[in-house]
Design a protein around this motif. Structure first.
Motif, PDB file in Angstrom:
ATOM      1  N   CYS A 317      65.978  19.930  14.202  1.00 38.06           N
ATOM      2  CA  CYS A 317      65.462  19.687  15.528  1.00 38.06           C
ATOM      3  C   CYS A 317      63.935  19.722  15.445  1.00 38.06           C
ATOM      4  N   ASN A 333      75.381  24.115  12.973  1.00 39.17           N
ATOM      5  CA  ASN A 333      76.429  23.337  13.641  1.00 39.17           C
ATOM      6  C   ASN A 333      77.666  24.219  13.812  1.00 39.17           C
ATOM      7  N   GLY A 336      80.683  26.083  19.278  1.00 38.80           N
ATOM      8  CA  GLY A 336      80.106  26.466  20.566  1.00 38.80           C
ATOM      9  C   GLY A 336      78.599  26.485  20.596  1.00 38.80           C
ATOM     10  N   ALA A 337      77.941  26.117  19.459  1.00 42.02           N
ATOM     11  CA  ALA A 337      76.481  26.134  19.469  1.00 42.02           C
ATOM     12  C   ALA A 337      75.959  25.032  20.388  1.00 42.02           C
ATOM     13  N   ARG A 338      74.918  25.356  21.143  1.00 41.53           N
ATOM     14  CA  ARG A 338      74.392  24.352  22.065  1.00 41.53           C
ATOM     15  C   ARG A 338      73.249  23.607  21.394  1.00 41.53           C
ATOM     16  N   VAL A 339      73.374  22.322  21.341  1.00 46.64           N
ATOM     17  CA  VAL A 339      72.311  21.509  20.756  1.00 46.64           C
ATOM     18  C   VAL A 339      71.523  20.892  21.898  1.00 46.64           C
ATOM     19  N   PRO A 340      70.208  21.096  21.924  1.00 48.23           N
ATOM     20  CA  PRO A 340      69.419  20.538  23.027  1.00 48.23           C
ATOM     21  C   PRO A 340      69.357  19.015  22.947  1.00 48.23           C
ATOM     22  N   ASP A 341      68.946  18.382  24.037  1.00 45.86           N
ATOM     23  CA  ASP A 341      68.800  16.928  24.063  1.00 45.86           C
ATOM     24  C   ASP A 341      67.354  16.551  23.731  1.00 45.86           C
ATOM     25  N   GLU A 344      64.128  17.228  26.029  1.00 49.67           N
ATOM     26  CA  GLU A 344      64.434  18.392  26.866  1.00 49.67           C
ATOM     27  C   GLU A 344      63.346  19.437  26.674  1.00 49.67           C
ATOM     28  N   THR A 346      62.382  23.157  26.490  1.00 49.26           N
ATOM     29  CA  THR A 346      63.162  24.369  26.246  1.00 49.26           C
ATOM     30  C   THR A 346      62.216  25.457  25.737  1.00 49.26           C
TER      31      THR A 346
END
Lengths: 370, 421
Positions: A317, A333, A336-341, A344, A346
């Motif tokens: 990222c 990866n 349930g890991a949140r990957v930002p867009d 975005e 943050t």
């Protein structure tokens, strides 16, 4: 001087080297290598690492200073009397001799009789898993096989010190990794001292007991792989070994081992490693895998996502953080890991202990600028 | 099923494919042939055909049967009883008839010079006979045996007739016999007397001296090539120009320069005399020494260049590796560098040797009597004695000898091991 000479197996004592009398290739090198140690000289090309190896092998002479092996100065001993095994970059196998003849060569010039010679050659070939290849010519072997033969040849006369000059440089990636382990295992079972030169930091990290990072004719840091990666002492080392995020700032206050650094107006706490006093410029170094997206850690700064690159087990990222557009975070990866867009806004955060304030010398050199 | 169908359709396709491929290749081949056609024709017309024709002269003997058709027909049935036996009347008669026809066409002198190679002095007898037979009448005069012998005693010599008999065929091995100092006689081949034998000695000398020249070129050229291959580019280029410099001056000039240096009143002798090292001039010129020195100088680049190009490819790290393995400088050279440079030695040696074996100008100018090569003798036979058959035979032998040496070399060293660059 005398103390140093008896201290370790290989000693570089204030060694200096210049080829033309104008530029210095190696500046005041001091290096102690213990018996049985695997020491890697790591650095970009032109950093002086190969020159050091060649001085040890006897193909170059030091302009100043002494080199000792086992307590004896070797400055005036010609290469063929040093008894050092050497593996060269492109193997340097003799094309007009068979594999067995190549291996027998060092034994022959030492006047060892035929029966013993054959015995040793067979054992050496077995050691590198090349038994049965003795009759072949080097040209009939693959790159990896030639590599094994070259290693066997450097070991066949029971040298206590083996030098390796980028021995895996010509191999493809998979073979290179395989050979790394094999050389490491050989080192463990034979217990010889190895001085290994490479510009590949991965190779250095996996194989070595200690790594000497060279830059500009000097050893920047001499440490175990773990320390080198986790606790780089200079900005160069931080940048050269592994991936690194750097933020340039000014020291606001310094208190022993900790410092507060202002980066683009934001105050960040860091470990003071190799930085100046209040008011000096400094470079903050943080490893990408030590950074979390979100505010779960000590230091929290705003960030904007610029690019996402899918790597399978993790997502790279790239973000804009405090004026730097090359700030990289590895998002695992996981389930349930949140990957930002992309684009975005943050936050990223890290622990103070993972953020190191180093010298501000800008390192423009890419790691693979070979 | 599917595979069966596939293969049968592939068969048909293959045939069509091959056809179209051949067609397209034919066009390509024709085009490339067209491109090299001018050179091919040039080489064929000006080089290959003349050389082949020249070489056929080494066995060609058609002048005898063509000039003496009747004689050749009857002389075969004459079997000399002893060395003093003369042929019967019918041979003499046929001979006179032949000479009458030949003299009208002025071809009897050609025959005379042809037979003169075998019997020195006979040419003039043929010339005289050509004038004499004009007045003779084949029907009225005779017997011709007595007439001929009264005309000239030579026709009473049985050797003349035996020689004509021996050389009555269209082809002969006589030239080759001469080329190796033998003589074709009634009883087969016979060695020429020592005083008349020179060709075998010349062949041996040519090969021996070529080997010496090859070796001196190697001994002088090897260090130079090494220096060239191991210097920085700047110096290497400069030295390469020095090596190539002789190519830019005429061969004659270079050879003549040696004449200036080596002759009795030359620079070397004069200097040595003036400093008192010698009392009389050393014989440096017009001998084998002069030939060897001058040819070594001229052929040296042909040794250096292939050596240099091979040495350039030997990684310097090989010698380092040998040293790191415990070999001293000499051993590293002997066991590693030298063997790796042998392809260059092979190429250089064969180039120099083949050039030397056929060399002509330099031995001619500086060689004197003892330093000349077989090619000088070939040239003599072509331009002075006009015995082209013998010249062709000598040339063929030289060619075959070189091919045999080349073959031996291939067996020992291997042509694949040779590198010209």
């Amino acid at each position: 001087m005398t103390d140093r000479s008896s201290a370790a197996f290989v000693v570089f004592d204030h060694v200096q080297k210049s080829y033309d009398g104008e530029t210095i290739v190696v500046t005041d090198l001091n290096l102690d290598i213990e018996k049985g140690e695997f020491v890697t000289m790591l650095g970009p090309s032109g950093s002086g690492k190969t020159t050091c190896l060649m001085m040890l092998a006897g193909f170059e002479s030091a302009t100043k200073g002494e080199i000792y092996i086992d307590g004896n100065s070797i400055n005036n001993i010609p290469p063929h009397k040093r008894g050092i095994g050497m593996v060269f970059q492109n193997y340097a196998l003799f094309p007009h001799m068979s594999v067995a003849e190549n291996l027998a060569f060092p034994l022959e010039v030492r006047g060892i009789n035929k029966a013993e010679r054959e015995d040793k050659v067979d054992r050496a070939l077995e050691m590198v898993r090349m038994a049965g290849f003795g009759g072949r010519r080097p040209a009939q072997l693959s790159g990896g096989q030639q590599q094994r033969v070259a290693v066997a040849r450097s070991l066949v006369f029971d040298a206590e010190l083996v030098l390796m000059d980028e021995p895996l440089g010509a191999l493809d990636k998979n073979l290179r990794e395989e050979m790394q382990y094999e050389i490491k295992h050989l080192h463990e079972s034979l217990e010889m001292t190895v001085v290994y030169v490479t510009h590949d930091q991965g190779e250095a990290l996996t194989m070595s007991d200690r790594i000497a990072v060279f830059d500009d004719g000097r050893i920047q840091q001499l440490d175990s792989p773990t320390k080198l990666y986790e606790e780089p002492a200079t900005a160069f080392v931080a940048q050269f070994i592994g991936e690194n995020n750097r933020l340039l700032g000014t020291i606001e206050s310094r208190n022993g081992d900790s410092a507060v650094v202002a980066v683009e107006g934001t105050r960040i706490e860091a470990v003071a490693v190799n930085c100046g006093e209040t008011g000096d410029r400094t470079q903050l170094s943080i490893r990408p895998e030590r950074i979390a997206i979100g505010d779960s850690r000590d230091n929290v700064v705003p960030a904007v996502v610029r690019e996402l690159i899918y790597h399978g087990d993790h997502i790279r990222c790239r973000l804009s953080v405090l004026g730097s557009d090359e700030f990289v975070v590895k998002v695992p990866n996981n389930v349930g890991a949140r990957v930002p867009d992309v684009d975005e806004a943050t936050e990223v955060s890290w622990d103070t202990s993972d953020c190191r304030a180093l010298d501000s010398e800008t390192v423009d050199q890419e790691q693979d600028s070979q | 099923m599917a595979t069966g169908h596939k293969s049968s359709s592939a068969d048909i396709d293959l045939r069509a494919l091959r056809r179209s491929m051949r067609r397209s290749q034919r066009r390509d081949n024709a085009r490339s042939l067209l491109l090299i056609a001018p050179l091919l024709v040039f080489v064929l017309v000006t080089f290959a055909i003349p050389i082949f024709q020249m070489l056929t002269r080494s066995v060609d003997n058609s002048v005898v049967p063509e000039t003496l058709p009747l004689t050749v027909e009857v002389i075969g049935s004459w079997e000399p009883a002893d060395s003093a036996d003369l042929p019967p009347e019918e041979v003499y008669r046929a001979f006179v008839a032949d000479i009458q026809v030949a003299a009208d066409a002025r071809r009897h002198t050609v025959l005379g010079s042809r037979l003169n190679y075998e019997m020195p002095g006979i040419a003039s007898k043929f010339r005289q006979l050509g004038r004499a037979v004009d007045d003779w009448d084949l029907e009225a005069d005779g017997p011709f045996k007595d007439l001929l012998i009264s005309e000239n005693e030579a026709w009473a010599d049985p050797v003349v007739w035996r020689t004509i008999r021996n050389y009555s065929g269209n082809y002969t091995t006589g030239y080759f016999a001469n080329a190796v100092d033998y003589q074709l006689t009634e009883d087969g081949f016979e060695k020429r007397p020592e005083a008349e034998s020179i060709y075998v000695m010349l062949f041996m000398r040519t090969i021996k001296m070529s080997l010496i020249i090859t070796f001196t070129c190697f001994a002088l050229g090897y260090p130079v090539a090494w220096l060239l291959a191991n210097s920085s580019d700047r110096y290497a280029n400069l030295m390469l120009i020095l090596v190539l410099l002789p190519f830019w001056t005429s061969l004659l000039v270079r050879t003549s320069a040696w004449k200036v240096l080596l002759q009795n009143k030359g620079i070397i002798n004069e200097s040595l005399l003036s400093i008192g090292v010698i009392n009389e001039p050393l014989p440096l010129m017009y001998n084998q020494f002069a030939t060897i020195v001058a040819m070594t100088h001229i052929l040296l680049p042909f040794m250096i260049l292939p050596l240099y190009s091979v040495m350039k490819t030997i990684p310097p790290v090989h010698v380092r590796a040998a040293k790191s393995l415990g070999a001293n400088g000499f051993t590293a050279f002997r066991r590693v560098y030298f063997p790796e440079s042998t392809p260059g030695i092979g190429a250089g040696a064969i180039l120099v040797f083949i050039l030397a074996v056929g060399y002509y100008i330099t031995p001619e100018i500086v060689g004197g009597r003892t330093g000349i090569f077989i090619s000088n003798r070939i040239a003599y036979n072509i331009s002075s004695s006009l015995n082209w058959g013998l010249a062709a035979a000598l040339g063929t032998i030289l060619l075959v000898a070189v091919l045999i040496l080349y073959w031996i070399y291939d067996r020992i060293v291997g042509i694949d091991n040779m590198k010209l660059g």
